[in-house]
Design an enzyme around this catalytic site. Structure first.
Site, PDB file in Angstrom:
ATOM      1  N   SER A  58       0.732  -1.219   0.174  1.00 25.53           N
ATOM      2  CA  SER A  58      -0.099   0.135   0.007  1.00 25.53           C
ATOM      3  C   SER A  58       0.934   1.338   0.238  1.00 25.53           C
ATOM      4  O   SER A  58       2.144   1.148   0.434  1.00 25.53           O
ATOM      5  CB  SER A  58      -0.629   0.212   1.166  1.00 25.53           C
ATOM      6  OG  SER A  58      -1.426   1.380   1.461  1.00 25.53           O
ATOM      7  N   TYR A 108      -2.256  -0.529  10.506  1.00 32.77           N
ATOM      8  CA  TYR A 108      -2.310  -0.974   9.251  1.00 32.77           C
ATOM      9  C   TYR A 108      -0.999  -0.681   8.436  1.00 32.77           C
ATOM     10  O   TYR A 108      -0.360  -1.335   7.664  1.00 32.77           O
ATOM     11  CB  TYR A 108      -3.377  -0.159   8.355  1.00 32.77           C
ATOM     12  CG  TYR A 108      -3.615  -0.270   6.727  1.00 32.77           C
ATOM     13  CD1 TYR A 108      -4.240  -1.551   6.339  1.00 32.77           C
ATOM     14  CD2 TYR A 108      -3.275   0.549   6.079  1.00 32.77           C
ATOM     15  CE1 TYR A 108      -4.580  -1.773   5.152  1.00 32.77           C
ATOM     16  CE2 TYR A 108      -3.624   0.209   4.497  1.00 32.77           C
ATOM     17  CZ  TYR A 108      -4.004  -0.876   4.203  1.00 32.77           C
ATOM     18  OH  TYR A 108      -4.475  -1.070   2.613  1.00 32.77           O
TER      19      TYR A 108
HETATM   20  N1  LIG Z   1      -8.966   0.312  -1.498  1.00 32.35           N
HETATM   21  C1  LIG Z   1      -7.555   0.902  -1.118  1.00 32.35           C
HETATM   22  O1  LIG Z   1      -7.535   2.274  -1.180  1.00 32.35           O
HETATM   23  C2  LIG Z   1      -6.124   0.014  -0.844  1.00 32.35           C
HETATM   24  C3  LIG Z   1      -5.049   1.063  -1.012  1.00 32.35           C
HETATM   25  C4  LIG Z   1      -4.043   0.075  -0.902  1.00 32.35           C
HETATM   26  C5  LIG Z   1      -4.044  -1.304  -0.453  1.00 32.35           C
HETATM   27  N2  LIG Z   1      -5.315  -1.709  -0.437  1.00 32.35           N
HETATM   28  C6  LIG Z   1      -5.255  -3.102  -0.140  1.00 32.35           C
HETATM   29  O2  LIG Z   1      -6.005  -3.919  -1.166  1.00 32.35           O
HETATM   30  C7  LIG Z   1      -6.537  -5.299  -0.298  1.00 32.35           C
HETATM   31  C8  LIG Z   1      -7.997  -5.191  -0.901  1.00 32.35           C
HETATM   32  O3  LIG Z   1      -8.446  -4.095  -0.433  1.00 32.35           O
HETATM   33  P1  LIG Z   1     -10.028  -3.822  -0.894  1.00 32.35           P
HETATM   34  O4  LIG Z   1     -10.133  -2.232  -0.981  1.00 32.35           O
HETATM   35  O5  LIG Z   1     -10.516  -4.471  -2.237  1.00 32.35           O
HETATM   36  O6  LIG Z   1     -10.750  -3.841   0.155  1.00 32.35           O
HETATM   37  P2  LIG Z   1     -12.381  -4.766   0.568  1.00 32.35           P
HETATM   38  O7  LIG Z   1     -12.588  -4.592   2.138  1.00 32.35           O
HETATM   39  O8  LIG Z   1     -13.358  -4.423  -0.479  1.00 32.35           O
HETATM   40  O9  LIG Z   1     -12.088  -6.261   0.251  1.00 32.35           O
HETATM   41  C9  LIG Z   1     -11.288  -7.099   1.166  1.00 32.35           C
HETATM   42  C10 LIG Z   1     -11.358  -8.318   0.733  1.00 32.35           C
HETATM   43  O10 LIG Z   1     -10.920  -9.186   1.899  1.00 32.35           O
HETATM   44  C11 LIG Z   1     -11.643 -10.141   2.425  1.00 32.35           C
HETATM   45  N3  LIG Z   1     -11.052 -10.576   3.575  1.00 32.35           N
HETATM   46  C12 LIG Z   1     -10.902  -9.880   4.759  1.00 32.35           C
HETATM   47  N4  LIG Z   1     -10.524 -10.460   5.869  1.00 32.35           N
HETATM   48  C13 LIG Z   1     -10.365 -11.650   5.409  1.00 32.35           C
HETATM   49  C14 LIG Z   1     -10.038 -13.100   6.059  1.00 32.35           C
HETATM   50  N5  LIG Z   1      -9.394 -12.946   7.207  1.00 32.35           N
HETATM   51  N6  LIG Z   1      -9.827 -13.993   5.248  1.00 32.35           N
HETATM   52  C15 LIG Z   1     -10.076 -14.054   4.106  1.00 32.35           C
HETATM   53  N7  LIG Z   1     -10.382 -13.208   3.404  1.00 32.35           N
HETATM   54  C16 LIG Z   1     -10.816 -11.911   4.035  1.00 32.35           C
HETATM   55  C17 LIG Z   1     -13.081  -9.537   2.499  1.00 32.35           C
HETATM   56  O11 LIG Z   1     -13.926 -10.337   2.532  1.00 32.35           O
HETATM   57  C18 LIG Z   1     -12.942  -8.817   0.994  1.00 32.35           C
HETATM   58  O12 LIG Z   1     -13.507  -9.484   0.254  1.00 32.35           O
HETATM   59  C19 LIG Z   1      -5.993  -5.027   0.811  1.00 32.35           C
HETATM   60  O13 LIG Z   1      -4.936  -5.993   1.219  1.00 32.35           O
HETATM   61  C20 LIG Z   1      -5.935  -3.608   1.339  1.00 32.35           C
HETATM   62  O14 LIG Z   1      -5.125  -3.438   2.308  1.00 32.35           O
HETATM   63  C21 LIG Z   1      -6.363  -1.310  -0.871  1.00 32.35           C
END
Ligand SMILES: NC(=O)c1ccc[n+]([C@@H]2O[C@H](COP(=O)([O-])OP(=O)(O)OC[C@H]3O[C@@H](n4cnc5c(N)ncnc54)[C@H](O)[C@@H]3O)[C@@H](O)[C@H]2O)c1
Length: 272
Positions: free
Chosen positions: A153, A168
């Site tokens: 991230s 985080y």
């Molecule tokens: N959205 C952003 O701005 C952003 C920026 C940088 C990094 N990220 C990273 O991208 C990834 C996805 O984020 P997103 O924005 O799509 O979030 P989101 O919340 O939409 O999706 C996360 C997914 O992970 C699953 N999940 C959570 N805990 C879990 C567990 N214990 N076991 C199995 N599955 C689990 C959830 O059910 C969900 O489907 C994450 O690692 C997040 O840190 C997101």
């Protein structure tokens, strides 16, 4: 002597290859799943949700690939292990992994609790670590090359005023460095490990954040050089690239996809 020129479309193709995506039920993970399928790859999704988004159901017929869904909590060793076994049995072999599952908690540092921070570390760090270990064990057993794309991230290297996500930060810094360490350790086995570092990207995670702290998302529209929040289409091409043979000589890279925010801010005082 120069190597023979290879067909560029062929280099990007994932046709007939097999992948596991954790956290692929929605958001960025689902978009990654969709992109792999469109490039011809078969995907097993492991996610804690009972069901993936509706659009998951048509991927297999739409792109003529195999898709499987295994409800899995990546923080539980036995659950993760058993889903990997089922996924590999169904796919037949494994060419790559994208461990996307992750969570965030926005709270002032002094209010962060053992319980919540532990959950962040278990999900983002341990879940990524041991999903990767299971994938690597399978690749070593097969004796075939592999590609793993970790999801770090912007928060692995930068802070955003108003965004209080110390747990985080600690987890994504670990993911970023894990990719570097594994890339070097596994290069002799031709297993490549890279990462992407997205800035704020439209998803359920940021929708909640936007409601709670609109000023954090405003950063993207006001001070990020490209003046907008990211979306999943900004990320999936990089993941496909890193998984594919187009990146055959690329390991230990981190692709920062932040609209330029990781390098600088255009109006640094606009949030004061
Ligand atoms: N959205 C952003 O701005 C952003 C920026 C940088 C990094 N990220 C990273 O991208 C990834 C996805 O984020 P997103 O924005 O799509 O979030 P989101 O919340 O939409 O999706 C996360 C997914 O992970 C699953 N999940 C959570 N805990 C879990 C567990 N214990 N076991 C199995 N599955 C689990 C959830 O059910 C969900 O489907 C994450 O690692 C997040 O840190 C997101």
């Amino acid at each position: 002597m120069a190597d023979t020129f290879k067909d560029i479309k062929q280099l990007y193709s994932l046709a007939g290859r097999n992948y596991i995506v954790t956290g692929g039920a929605q958001g960025i993970g689902f978009a990654v799943t969709q992109a792999i399928c469109q490039m011809g790859g078969n995907v097993a999704v492991l996610d804690i949700r009972t069901e993936p988004v509706e659009a998951y159901k048509s991927l297999s017929s739409q792109f003529n690939v195999k898709t499987e869904y295994f409800q899995t909590d990546v923080t539980k060793e036995e659950d993760l292990k058993s889903s990997f076994e089922k996924a590999i049995a169904s796919l037949g072999s494994l060419d790559g992994l994208v461990p996307v599952a992750g969570i965030v908690v926005d709270k002032p540092f002094v209010e962060q609790t053992w319980e919540k921070v532990n959950r962040i570390q278990q999900t983002n760090v341990m879940g990524t670590f041991f999903a990767t270990q299971l994938a690597v064990k399978q690749m070593l057993k097969q004796g075939t090359p592999g590609s793993i794309v970790l999801v770090a991230s912007l928060c692995a290297t930068q802070t955003t005023p108003g965004h209080r996500v110390s747990g985080y930060h600690a987890s994504k810094g670990a993911v970023l460095m894990l990719a570097k360490g594994l890339a070097v350790e596994l290069a002799p086995q031709n297993i490549r490990v890279n990462s992407i570092s997205p800035g704020y990207t439209e998803s359920d995670m940021t929708r909640k954040l936007r409601e709670q702290y609109p000023q954090v998302i405003e950063v993207m529209h006001k001070v990020a050089p490209m003046k907008r929040i990211g979306n999943v289409n900004d990320l999936t091409p990089a993941v496909v690239y890193l998984l594919s043979d187009a990146a055959a000589y690329t390991t230990s890279a981190d692709i920062q996809i932040t609209g330029g925010l990781h390098a600088g801010r255009i109006e640094p005082n606009s949030l004061d």
